[in-house]
Scaffold this motif. Structure first.
Motif, PDB file in Angstrom:
ATOM      1  N   ASP A   1      -2.021 -11.162   3.816  1.00  8.05           N
ATOM      2  CA  ASP A   1      -3.264 -11.487   3.120  1.00  8.05           C
ATOM      3  C   ASP A   1      -4.081 -12.519   3.882  1.00  8.05           C
ATOM      4  OD1 ASP A   1      -5.111 -11.071   1.142  1.00  8.05           O
ATOM      5  OD2 ASP A   1      -4.251 -12.557  -0.232  1.00  8.05           O
ATOM      6  N   TRP A   2      -4.056 -12.436   5.177  1.00  3.98           N
ATOM      7  CA  TRP A   2      -4.878 -13.270   6.065  1.00  3.98           C
ATOM      8  C   TRP A   2      -4.561 -14.754   5.944  1.00  3.98           C
ATOM      9  CZ3 TRP A   2      -7.006 -10.227   9.523  1.00  3.98           C
ATOM     10  CH2 TRP A   2      -7.306  -8.902   9.159  1.00  3.98           C
ATOM     11  N   THR A   3      -3.383 -15.069   5.441  1.00  7.72           N
ATOM     12  CA  THR A   3      -2.985 -16.473   5.380  1.00  7.72           C
ATOM     13  C   THR A   3      -2.364 -16.903   6.701  1.00  7.72           C
ATOM     14  OG1 THR A   3      -0.825 -15.902   4.425  1.00  7.72           O
ATOM     15  CG2 THR A   3      -2.619 -16.423   2.899  1.00  7.72           C
ATOM     16  N   VAL A   4      -2.463 -18.193   6.966  1.00  6.92           N
ATOM     17  CA  VAL A   4      -1.911 -18.798   8.180  1.00  6.92           C
ATOM     18  C   VAL A   4      -0.985 -19.925   7.745  1.00  6.92           C
ATOM     19  CG1 VAL A   4      -2.459 -20.089  10.282  1.00  6.92           C
ATOM     20  CG2 VAL A   4      -3.990 -18.246   9.508  1.00  6.92           C
ATOM     21  N   LYS A   5       0.243 -19.922   8.243  1.00  2.00           N
ATOM     22  CA  LYS A   5       1.199 -20.992   7.931  1.00  2.00           C
ATOM     23  C   LYS A   5       1.908 -21.390   9.215  1.00  2.00           C
ATOM     24  CE  LYS A   5       3.844 -20.787   4.159  1.00  2.00           C
ATOM     25  NZ  LYS A   5       4.652 -20.210   3.036  1.00  2.00           N
ATOM     26  N   VAL A   6       1.827 -22.654   9.515  1.00  2.00           N
ATOM     27  CA  VAL A   6       2.457 -23.164  10.728  1.00  2.00           C
ATOM     28  C   VAL A   6       3.395 -24.299  10.344  1.00  2.00           C
ATOM     29  CG1 VAL A   6       2.084 -24.210  12.995  1.00  2.00           C
ATOM     30  CG2 VAL A   6       0.388 -22.609  12.067  1.00  2.00           C
ATOM     31  N   ASP A   7       4.630 -24.248  10.828  1.00  2.00           N
ATOM     32  CA  ASP A   7       5.547 -25.367  10.665  1.00  2.00           C
ATOM     33  C   ASP A   7       5.357 -26.268  11.887  1.00  2.00           C
ATOM     34  OD1 ASP A   7       7.453 -26.972   9.572  1.00  2.00           O
ATOM     35  OD2 ASP A   7       9.047 -25.461   9.524  1.00  2.00           O
ATOM     36  N   VAL A   8       4.570 -27.314  11.715  1.00  3.46           N
ATOM     37  CA  VAL A   8       4.255 -28.203  12.839  1.00  3.46           C
ATOM     38  C   VAL A   8       5.447 -29.119  13.071  1.00  3.46           C
ATOM     39  CG1 VAL A   8       2.667 -29.924  13.746  1.00  3.46           C
ATOM     40  CG2 VAL A   8       1.815 -28.121  12.231  1.00  3.46           C
ATOM     41  N   THR A   9       6.003 -29.080  14.267  1.00  6.50           N
ATOM     42  CA  THR A   9       7.230 -29.821  14.564  1.00  6.50           C
ATOM     43  C   THR A   9       6.935 -31.022  15.469  1.00  6.50           C
ATOM     44  OG1 THR A   9       7.668 -28.454  16.498  1.00  6.50           O
ATOM     45  CG2 THR A   9       8.590 -27.702  14.400  1.00  6.50           C
ATOM     46  N   GLY A  10       7.983 -31.831  15.681  1.00  4.76           N
ATOM     47  CA  GLY A  10       7.871 -32.947  16.613  1.00  4.76           C
ATOM     48  C   GLY A  10       7.011 -34.086  16.114  1.00  4.76           C
ATOM     49  N   LEU A  11       6.926 -34.260  14.793  1.00  2.00           N
ATOM     50  CA  LEU A  11       6.098 -35.323  14.224  1.00  2.00           C
ATOM     51  C   LEU A  11       6.936 -36.582  13.974  1.00  2.00           C
ATOM     52  CD1 LEU A  11       4.058 -33.166  11.673  1.00  2.00           C
ATOM     53  CD2 LEU A  11       3.458 -33.771  14.039  1.00  2.00           C
TER      54      LEU A  11
ATOM     55  N   ARG B   1      -5.502 -33.781   5.359  1.00  2.00           N
ATOM     56  CA  ARG B   1      -4.630 -34.939   5.591  1.00  2.00           C
ATOM     57  C   ARG B   1      -3.242 -34.592   5.058  1.00  2.00           C
ATOM     58  NH1 ARG B   1      -5.715 -40.486   2.316  1.00  2.00           N
ATOM     59  NH2 ARG B   1      -5.382 -39.022   0.601  1.00  2.00           N
ATOM     60  N   THR B   2      -2.218 -34.989   5.769  1.00  2.00           N
ATOM     61  CA  THR B   2      -0.867 -34.769   5.267  1.00  2.00           C
ATOM     62  C   THR B   2      -0.003 -35.960   5.661  1.00  2.00           C
ATOM     63  OG1 THR B   2       0.929 -33.154   5.088  1.00  2.00           O
ATOM     64  CG2 THR B   2      -0.002 -33.505   7.290  1.00  2.00           C
ATOM     65  N   ARG B   3       1.241 -35.939   5.245  1.00  2.00           N
ATOM     66  CA  ARG B   3       2.110 -37.082   5.525  1.00  2.00           C
ATOM     67  C   ARG B   3       3.552 -36.596   5.613  1.00  2.00           C
ATOM     68  NH1 ARG B   3       1.880 -42.505   5.712  1.00  2.00           N
ATOM     69  NH2 ARG B   3       3.712 -43.674   5.054  1.00  2.00           N
ATOM     70  N   THR B   4       4.252 -37.022   6.640  1.00  2.00           N
ATOM     71  CA  THR B   4       5.654 -36.645   6.801  1.00  2.00           C
ATOM     72  C   THR B   4       6.550 -37.507   5.916  1.00  2.00           C
ATOM     73  OG1 THR B   4       5.700 -38.102   8.719  1.00  2.00           O
ATOM     74  CG2 THR B   4       5.459 -35.749   9.151  1.00  2.00           C
ATOM     75  N   ALA B   5       7.745 -37.012   5.686  1.00  2.00           N
ATOM     76  CA  ALA B   5       8.723 -37.753   4.884  1.00  2.00           C
ATOM     77  C   ALA B   5       9.292 -38.902   5.704  1.00  2.00           C
ATOM     78  CB  ALA B   5       9.844 -36.817   4.456  1.00  2.00           C
ATOM     79  N   PRO B   6       9.702 -39.977   5.037  1.00  2.00           N
ATOM     80  CA  PRO B   6      10.381 -41.047   5.769  1.00  2.00           C
ATOM     81  C   PRO B   6      11.803 -40.633   6.137  1.00  2.00           C
ATOM     82  CG  PRO B   6      10.300 -41.564   3.430  1.00  2.00           C
ATOM     83  CD  PRO B   6       9.519 -40.294   3.615  1.00  2.00           C
ATOM     84  N   ALA B   7      12.293 -41.171   7.221  1.00  2.00           N
ATOM     85  CA  ALA B   7      13.683 -40.944   7.620  1.00  2.00           C
ATOM     86  C   ALA B   7      14.547 -42.166   7.312  1.00  2.00           C
ATOM     87  CB  ALA B   7      13.756 -40.621   9.110  1.00  2.00           C
ATOM     88  N   ALA B   8      13.932 -43.325   7.302  1.00  2.00           N
ATOM     89  CA  ALA B   8      14.651 -44.580   7.068  1.00  2.00           C
ATOM     90  C   ALA B   8      14.169 -45.207   5.760  1.00  2.00           C
ATOM     91  CB  ALA B   8      14.418 -45.523   8.250  1.00  2.00           C
TER      92      ALA B   8
ATOM     93  N   LEU C   1       9.092 -32.634   5.989  1.00  2.00           N
ATOM     94  CA  LEU C   1      10.365 -33.237   6.397  1.00  2.00           C
ATOM     95  C   LEU C   1      10.001 -34.432   7.280  1.00  2.00           C
ATOM     96  CD1 LEU C   1      12.412 -29.977   7.126  1.00  2.00           C
ATOM     97  CD2 LEU C   1      12.426 -31.392   5.053  1.00  2.00           C
ATOM     98  N   SER C   2      10.986 -35.125   7.788  1.00  2.00           N
ATOM     99  CA  SER C   2      10.651 -36.337   8.540  1.00  2.00           C
ATOM    100  C   SER C   2      10.046 -36.033   9.898  1.00  2.00           C
ATOM    101  CB  SER C   2      11.907 -37.203   8.710  1.00  2.00           C
ATOM    102  OG  SER C   2      12.887 -36.491   9.441  1.00  2.00           O
ATOM    103  N   ASP C   3      10.193 -34.791  10.371  1.00  2.00           N
ATOM    104  CA  ASP C   3       9.654 -34.456  11.693  1.00  2.00           C
ATOM    105  C   ASP C   3       8.759 -33.227  11.686  1.00  2.00           C
ATOM    106  OD1 ASP C   3      11.591 -32.592  11.142  1.00  2.00           O
ATOM    107  OD2 ASP C   3      12.415 -32.560  13.167  1.00  2.00           O
ATOM    108  N   ARG C   4       8.448 -32.691  10.520  1.00  2.00           N
ATOM    109  CA  ARG C   4       7.647 -31.465  10.488  1.00  2.00           C
ATOM    110  C   ARG C   4       7.005 -31.289   9.114  1.00  2.00           C
ATOM    111  NH1 ARG C   4      10.842 -26.481  11.801  1.00  2.00           N
ATOM    112  NH2 ARG C   4      12.039 -27.720  13.238  1.00  2.00           N
ATOM    113  N   VAL C   5       5.950 -30.495   9.102  1.00  2.00           N
ATOM    114  CA  VAL C   5       5.266 -30.187   7.843  1.00  2.00           C
ATOM    115  C   VAL C   5       4.577 -28.833   7.993  1.00  2.00           C
ATOM    116  CG1 VAL C   5       3.106 -31.363   8.474  1.00  2.00           C
ATOM    117  CG2 VAL C   5       3.727 -31.142   6.064  1.00  2.00           C
ATOM    118  N   ILE C   6       4.506 -28.103   6.896  1.00  2.00           N
ATOM    119  CA  ILE C   6       3.788 -26.829   6.884  1.00  2.00           C
ATOM    120  C   ILE C   6       2.297 -27.095   6.700  1.00  2.00           C
ATOM    121  CG2 ILE C   6       3.384 -24.695   5.580  1.00  2.00           C
ATOM    122  CD1 ILE C   6       6.004 -24.422   6.888  1.00  2.00           C
TER     123      ILE C   6
ATOM    124  N   LEU D   1      13.819 -22.730   9.617  1.00  2.00           N
ATOM    125  CA  LEU D   1      13.061 -23.631  10.488  1.00  2.00           C
ATOM    126  C   LEU D   1      12.479 -22.832  11.650  1.00  2.00           C
ATOM    127  CD1 LEU D   1      15.491 -26.712  10.486  1.00  2.00           C
ATOM    128  CD2 LEU D   1      13.393 -26.382   9.145  1.00  2.00           C
ATOM    129  N   VAL D   2      11.171 -22.695  11.648  1.00  2.00           N
ATOM    130  CA  VAL D   2      10.472 -21.940  12.689  1.00  2.00           C
ATOM    131  C   VAL D   2       9.860 -22.944  13.655  1.00  2.00           C
ATOM    132  CG1 VAL D   2       8.584 -20.350  13.161  1.00  2.00           C
ATOM    133  CG2 VAL D   2      10.020 -20.016  11.136  1.00  2.00           C
TER     134      VAL D   2
END
Ligand SMILES: [Fe+2]
Length: 682
Positions: free
Chosen positions: A138-148, A169-176, A90-95, A329-330
């Motif tokens: 199953d020992w997986t880790v998933k974090v919704d990193v916010t405030g990006l 490497r990852t990339r957030t969505a544009p907002a504008a 999303l424009s401010d977060r990514v898993i 949204l976590v």
């Protein structure tokens, strides 16, 4: 900082790809034979002492040193043997995602720290936290990193048990507003049926915002004709890695196998993904697809389990349980457990230029035992979406149109626009007329969807710029979106010609059929019924209808031709006939090619969308990337354009409009995440 080596460069430098594995049709391993070396020159003096056997770390063995009984080939060192992944930006977060793998779990719960940076050196760290994982997920880790920040490239990594993961490497969505969004499209990626060169080419690109996977991300079973490679025991269809899973442990093991591939791992490492499931991902019953030698074996796997494991192993953010399609949204860094693992549909806004819709056309099929609400359709009309998803989809498409979103991208499992197979196939008794897409059995709902986009919606608004990006049929397909092929004078397509372009192999020449005129005039838009376009860039390897049809047309056999044989040449020739019959029999079809396999690229700009079909020889490791076809759709009408009028919501061959077939090139030069030298070919 010098650019990191890509995988091929690294392997060449290390002298590791002197031999190329091809078809593993009769061997017991998928590994290349060792290259034959010249005899050593005589050396005077005492013979050198034999080199000591490499030390094997019993806790964190290096790649290639895993125990023989290990679940998957070890390409990266433990405990981060499956690398990293990210998704659903999303424009401010990514898993962000990883998994902790040990030979034997050292604790019931393992803390995992994570870091996010704007630099591949991971300095400075802009976000950080920790999460614990356990066997329950199953020992997986998933974090919704916010405030990006929106439209920003980030890098991330994990630390646990004193070890560090590779950097992703990852990339957030544009907002504008942005000038350009570019994404890759993958579907039907069977580990056994391709060497996955396409994943390597996707990983090498530095210009992608997102990778879409349209489903069949994993496969439940191997076909007898799919022996391109195997973990081991490729002829043993009863081997645990070659058969349909019998329980949740075997299903998790299947994900572990697929995700141990170095090319797929790199593609996840370098880009965020947006994944939907299809039948092979969530199959519950053993042998429910095709006859296998193990028919009769019983699976205990449930739909709740297959969908749960999808969420465990994909970097996807689950939606809420209320059917609204809105995300859970976590914000506190804890694991985003799906409130209802069977709900898949969700959307990713990408600012005014694009919005991505992930849909589910699988779980409502009768075999899953769910009863979908079809009250939005006429009586006795079956529904593939179900009313909540139908209303979410059409309502969200209309809302996007009202908000001025230019392109509405549908991440869609199966060909939506009609593509009925020609009756000529009915003459071959071993291959009945194929029911290519499940939508042919749900034509009432397809009509309702098209009408909703055409303006039969609560807002009475025509939705423009709909792009269905589809998988499932294992053929390259491009189409206008209309609800029936029976439209006569009200829909007039252009003229058909054999493509002048070639595929990824010497036998695939003149690859496909394409319309070379638009069918329109400056006065009359003869394809105005189209409500959008559909782009289906084949499968990342898995064959199917194409091979069966072409073979049956030769001698009635259902056994596909072996690559490199004269039968294969005849098979390609027969397929040319099928392609011509499909495009001539279906007015909406603009391009079809049913031999080659690979992935797609979609390049969005405010004024047009470009669609590229990229092919690789699925039998060859490091097969070159071949641009097989390039199509275009325009965002505005221009009836006086030369050499051909341009109308929106139609798919055309670029040459028809005097455009050259020029491959998309890098537009965003963010550095790739560094490639660790631990990545080995397996
Ligand atoms: Fe498929």
């Amino acid at each position: 900082m010098p650019p990191p080596l890509d995988r091929r460069d690294f392997l060449k430098a290390a002298g590791l790809i002197a031999a190329t594995p091809l078809l593993d049709a009769c061997g017991d391993s998928g590994l290349a034979e060792a290259p034959t070396l010249p005899p050593p020159l005589p050396v005077p003096g005492p013979a050198p002492a034999p080199s000591p056997a490499p030390m094997v770390d019993p806790v964190f063995p290096a790649p290639g040193q895993e125990p023989p009984s290990f679940d998957f080939p070890l390409v990266l060192a433990l405990p981060f043997a499956h690398g990293v992944a990210s998704g659903d930006p999303l424009s401010d977060r990514v898993i962000v995602w990883t998994r902790i793998t040990e030979i034997t779990p050292s604790a019931q719960s393992i803390p995992v720290a994570w870091q996010v940076s704007t630099s591949p050196t991971m300095t400075p760290v802009v976000k950080a936290g920790s999460q614990s994982t356990s066997a329950a997920r199953d020992w997986t880790v998933k974090v919704d990193v916010t405030g990006l920040m929106p439209a920003t490239t980030y890098y991330y990594r994990f630390t646990a048990l004193g070890q560090q993961s590779i950097t992703g490497r990852t990339r957030t969505a544009p907002a504008a507003t942005v000038d350009n969004i570019r994404f890759a499209v993958v579907a039907c990626s069977s580990y056994w049926s391709s060497t996955w060169s396409g994943y390597d080419h996707i990983a090498d690109r530095n210009d992608l915002d997102l990778v879409l996977h349209c489903g069949d991300y994993i496969y439940d079973f191997i076909d007898e004709d799919e022996f391109v490679r195997s973990r081991k025991n490729s002829r043993d269809l009863g081997f645990v890695d070659n058969r349909d899973w019998l329980d949740i442990a075997e299903l998790r093991r299947r994900y572990a196998l697929f995700r141990s591939d170095a090319a797929l791992m790199r593609a996840h490492q370098q880009h965020p993904w947006f994944i939907v499931w299809d039948n092979h991902d969530i199959d519950t019953g053993y042998g429910n697809e095709l006859p296998t030698p193990q028919d009769g074996m019983q699976s205990t796997t449930t739909l709740a389990q297959t969908t749960q494991v999808f969420w465990e192993w994909t970097p996807s953010r689950p939606p809420l349980a209320d059917g609204s399609g809105r995300f859970l949204l976590v914000d506190d860094g804890s694991y985003p457990t799906p409130p209802d693992s069977q709900l898949l549909y969700r959307r990713l806004p990408y600012g005014p230029l694009a919005e991505f819709f992930g849909v589910d056309t699988q779980i409502g099929l009768p075999g899953y035992g769910l009863t979908l609400d079809a009250s939005h359709l006429p009586a006795n009309t079956p529904s593939l979406y179900g009313r909540p998803q139908f209303e979410w989809f059409t309502g969200s498409m209309v809302a996007a149109e009202q908000a001025g979103v230019r392109w509405k991208i549908v991440n869609n499992q199966t060909w939506f626009a009609p593509a009925d197979t020609p009756d000529v196939i009915a003459g071959f008794p071993s291959v009945p007329k194929l029911n290519i897409s499940r939508w042919s059995s749900y034509s009432g709902e397809r009509t309702a969807l098209c009408q909703a986009l055409r303006g039969s919606n609560p807002a009475s608004l025509r939705v423009r710029g709909a792009v269905f990006v589809s998988g499932d049929s294992h053929g390259n397909f491009g189409s206008d979106v209309i609800e029936t092929t029976q439209l006569l004078s009200s829909y007039v397509p252009g003229a058909v010609a054999r493509s002048t372009r070639n595929g990824s192999t010497a036998t695939n020449t003149g690859a496909g059929s394409v319309r070379v005129t638009t069918g329109n005039t400056p006065v009359v838009n003869n394809r105005a019924l189209s409500v959008g376009v559909e782009f289906a860039p084949s499968s990342l390897g898995r064959g199917g209808a194409d091979e069966l049809v072409s073979r049956a047309m030769i001698d009635g056999s259902t056994t596909p031709a072996m690559p490199g044989t004269s039968s294969q040449e005849a098979s390609v020739m027969a397929t040319r006939g099928v392609e011509a019959a499909v495009i001539n029999g279906n007015k909406n079809v603009q391009f079809i090619e049913w031999v080659d396999h690979g992935y797609g690229i979609v390049d969005l700009k405010p004024e047009r969308a470009i669609f590229e079909y990229w092919w690789q020889d699925k039998l060859t490791v490091d097969s070159p990337d071949v641009l097989g076809m390039q199509m275009v759709s325009f965002a505005a009408d221009n009836p006086t354009a030369v050499p051909m009028p341009r109308y929106r919501d139609q798919l055309d061959y670029v040459l028809t409009h005097g455009m050259t077939v020029a491959a998309t090139t890098g537009t965003r030069m963010s550095e790739p995440a560094p490639l660790t030298e631990m990545v080995l070919p397996r």
